[in-house]
Scaffold this active site. Structure first.
Site, short mmCIF file in Angstrom:
data_model
loop_
_atom_site.label_atom_id
_atom_site.label_comp_id
_atom_site.label_asym_id
_atom_site.label_seq_id
_atom_site.Cartn_x
_atom_site.Cartn_y
_atom_site.Cartn_z
N TYR A 26 68.71 87.90 34.49
CA TYR A 26 69.07 88.92 33.50
C TYR A 26 68.11 89.14 32.34
CZ TYR A 26 73.43 89.12 36.05
OH TYR A 26 74.35 89.28 37.04
N PHE A 58 84.76 84.90 31.83
CA PHE A 58 85.12 86.07 32.64
C PHE A 58 84.11 86.24 33.76
CE2 PHE A 58 81.76 88.74 30.83
CZ PHE A 58 81.56 88.18 29.59
C1 LIG Z 1 71.63 88.65 41.68
C2 LIG Z 1 71.65 89.90 42.55
C3 LIG Z 1 72.77 90.83 42.03
C4 LIG Z 1 70.29 90.60 42.41
O1 LIG Z 1 70.32 91.84 43.08
P1 LIG Z 1 69.00 92.52 43.68
O2 LIG Z 1 69.38 93.90 44.09
O3 LIG Z 1 68.38 91.64 44.69
O4 LIG Z 1 68.05 92.59 42.41
P2 LIG Z 1 66.75 93.51 42.28
O5 LIG Z 1 66.15 93.75 43.64
O6 LIG Z 1 67.06 94.73 41.49
O7 LIG Z 1 65.83 92.52 41.46
C5 LIG Z 1 65.07 92.88 40.37
C6 LIG Z 1 64.15 91.74 40.05
O8 LIG Z 1 64.90 90.55 39.75
C7 LIG Z 1 64.51 89.51 40.63
N1 LIG Z 1 65.73 88.77 40.99
C8 LIG Z 1 66.92 89.31 41.26
N2 LIG Z 1 67.82 88.35 41.54
C9 LIG Z 1 67.15 87.19 41.45
C10 LIG Z 1 67.52 85.84 41.64
N3 LIG Z 1 68.78 85.52 42.00
N4 LIG Z 1 66.59 84.90 41.46
C11 LIG Z 1 65.32 85.24 41.11
N5 LIG Z 1 64.91 86.50 40.91
C12 LIG Z 1 65.82 87.47 41.09
C13 LIG Z 1 63.91 90.20 41.82
O9 LIG Z 1 63.01 89.37 42.51
C14 LIG Z 1 63.21 91.37 41.19
O10 LIG Z 1 62.02 90.96 40.59
P3 LIG Z 1 60.73 91.91 40.54
O11 LIG Z 1 61.18 93.15 39.82
O12 LIG Z 1 59.73 91.11 39.81
O13 LIG Z 1 60.39 92.19 41.97
C15 LIG Z 1 71.91 89.57 44.03
O14 LIG Z 1 70.90 88.69 44.45
C16 LIG Z 1 73.27 88.94 44.29
O15 LIG Z 1 74.24 89.65 44.51
N6 LIG Z 1 73.33 87.61 44.28
C17 LIG Z 1 74.55 86.88 44.60
C18 LIG Z 1 75.66 87.12 43.59
C19 LIG Z 1 75.26 86.84 42.18
O16 LIG Z 1 74.62 85.82 41.87
N7 LIG Z 1 75.67 87.74 41.29
C20 LIG Z 1 75.40 87.62 39.87
C21 LIG Z 1 76.65 87.13 39.22
S1 LIG Z 1 76.35 86.82 37.49
#
Ligand SMILES: CC(C)(COP(=O)(O)OP(=O)(O)OC[C@H]1O[C@@H](n2cnc3c(N)ncnc32)[C@H](O)[C@@H]1OP(=O)(O)O)[C@@H](O)C(=O)NCCC(=O)NCCS
Length: 402
Positions: free
Chosen positions: A124, A402
């Site tokens: 984030y 939350f």
């Molecule tokens: C976390 C999550 C929502 C990220 O979604 P995503 O669509 O893959 O994210 P994006 O493709 O928009 O990523 C944007 C950037 O963040 C990075 N990033 C996203 N999630 C990441 C993670 N978990 N760890 C490391 N880097 C991450 C990406 O590599 C990318 O980096 P870049 O711009 O340098 O290439 C997804 O991995 C997910 O659903 N994870 C499981 C559930 C979860 O953890 N939800 C969050 C609850 S708080």
């Protein structure tokens, strides 16, 4: 041109979004009895979905809330939650698109800040969220604790709806006293208290002193094999505890620690400055089992956020703020003990908006951020001024999961 688009969901799509989010955490869809509580937390206009080929592939949501800031003001705030992208669509920019849409929408509807709990720390910061509060999880060996003092007021059980009503009233009155706390939306109580009570042995106890009810504790006990050296301990978990003053606070803990046939008392995340050890005859009976980041804060409207809090007396400082997602926040801000103004002056300290969020509630000093190379120091003398202005007397803490 992307291969997906994002839009606000309507109520016919909430359950799909909920199932999608749970799937990203590797949970099965919520059964009907759980969905009944979750459904209430879908507020119109607050849930986004990402779509590709007609299917939902990602979602993000927020709950309307408010945030207490140093000095006692309370600002409009969005509690961001249920963030998930389907595993067959990750790392293709879907969350970034959802964040872009959500941040813009929250700011334009007047929210000054947003916050969330991060499943992983890498996610984030890029969207402008910084760690703004931390908490600690405790385990107290009840048999060794030997409290040094006795209750002075009365603590009584209040069961069911009546207990929840009193707890809600006290929470709304007491929690804004501490910066970092947020208001709870109605469905929070259903999901976090009533749903748990339906499945487990949840108890609510209310403390009263000279001027009526002044604190409460919500806890549950999971019976173990009491007295056996090898069996599981009987564990009392403190889920929620708020008190008007130190007297009520001590009485609530003494009550919990005085309940018979309990081996250990454990807590959810408590404030870093809670002096629980000092109540005990043997302070080593209280162990910190975890110490973690709690709220990740996003300042959506930097001028409004900086103006909402108060500052200690010190010479002014000029901060230069960078914000890639909400560029209207970028610029120089002159912070004085009497208030904040946007200026054209050259900044003395330059920082990204996520770093400003970490300093905003007082959790971390500018000197620490500079020492760890999280901000650019143009004038080293500005660090002491910024530290003095933003200093707080009580550690910020949210206390609402939350
Ligand atoms: C976390 C999550 C929502 C990220 O979604 P995503 O669509 O893959 O994210 P994006 O493709 O928009 O990523 C944007 C950037 O963040 C990075 N990033 C996203 N999630 C990441 C993670 N978990 N760890 C490391 N880097 C991450 C990406 O590599 C990318 O980096 P870049 O711009 O340098 O290439 C997804 O991995 C997910 O659903 N994870 C499981 C559930 C979860 O953890 N939800 C969050 C609850 S708080």
């Amino acid at each position: 041109m992307t291969d997906h688009d994002v839009r606000v969901l309507d109520d016919s799509q909430y359950r799909t979004a909920h199932t999608l989010f749970r799937g990203t955490l590797h949970h099965p869809p919520a059964p009907d009895d759980q969905w009944k509580f979750a459904q209430e937390s879908y507020v119109p206009g607050c849930t986004w979905g990402a779509f590709a080929d007609g299917e939902m592939i990602g979602t993000v949501q927020s709950f309307p809330s408010s945030l207490a800031v140093p000095g006692g003001a309370v600002v409009p705030h969005a509690a961001v939650s249920r963030v998930g992208v389907r595993a067959d669509w990750t790392r293709r920019g879907v969350l970034s698109a959802l964040q872009r849409a959500q941040l813009r929408e929250l700011r334009s509807r007047g929210d000054v800040a947003a916050s969330l709990r991060a499943s992983e720390t890498a996610i984030y910061g890029r969207y402008g969220y910084g760690i703004a509060t931390r908490y600690r999880f405790l385990r107290i060996d009840r048999r060794e604790a030997a409290p040094r003092t006795r209750p002075v007021g009365r603590v009584r059980f209040v069961e069911g709806e009546a207990g929840e009503r009193i707890a809600r009233g006290l929470f709304e009155e007491l929690s804004p006293q501490r910066a970092g706390t947020i208001s709870r939306w109605p469905a929070w109580w259903g999901l976090s208290i009533r749903r748990v009570a339906a499945e487990e042995n949840l108890r609510i106890a209310v403390r009263s002193g000279g001027s009526g009810d002044d604190g409460y504790v919500v806890f549950k006990v999971v019976p173990g094999d009491h007295g056996s050296a090898d069996g599981p301990p009987t564990r009392l978990s403190v889920m929620d505890l708020w008190a008007r003053d130190a007297e009520a606070w001590a009485d609530l803990w003494l009550f919990v620690l005085g309940i018979d046939l309990v081996d250990e008392v454990v807590t959810l995340g408590r404030p870093l400055d809670e002096p629980l050890e000092w109540l005990l005859g043997d302070r080593r009976a209280c162990r910190v089992v975890d110490h973690a980041d709690e709220a990740w804060l996003r300042l959506l409207d930097v001028p409004a956020a900086l103006s909402a809090r108060t500052y200690r007396s010190s010479e002014p400082v000029v901060l230069g703020v960078r914000d890639a997602y909400l560029p209207e926040n970028a610029g120089s801000y002159r912070v004085t003990a009497d208030g904040v103004t946007r200026v054209d002056d050259a900044p003395e300290l330059v920082l990204d908006v996520d770093v400003l969020a970490s300093a905003y509630l007082g959790d971390v000093s500018f000197s620490t951020l500079a020492a760890t190379r999280r901000l650019d120091v143009v004038d080293p003398a500005a660090l002491a001024r910024a530290d003095a202005l933003f200093a707080v007397s009580e550690v910020p803490w949210c206390g609402t999961y939350f």
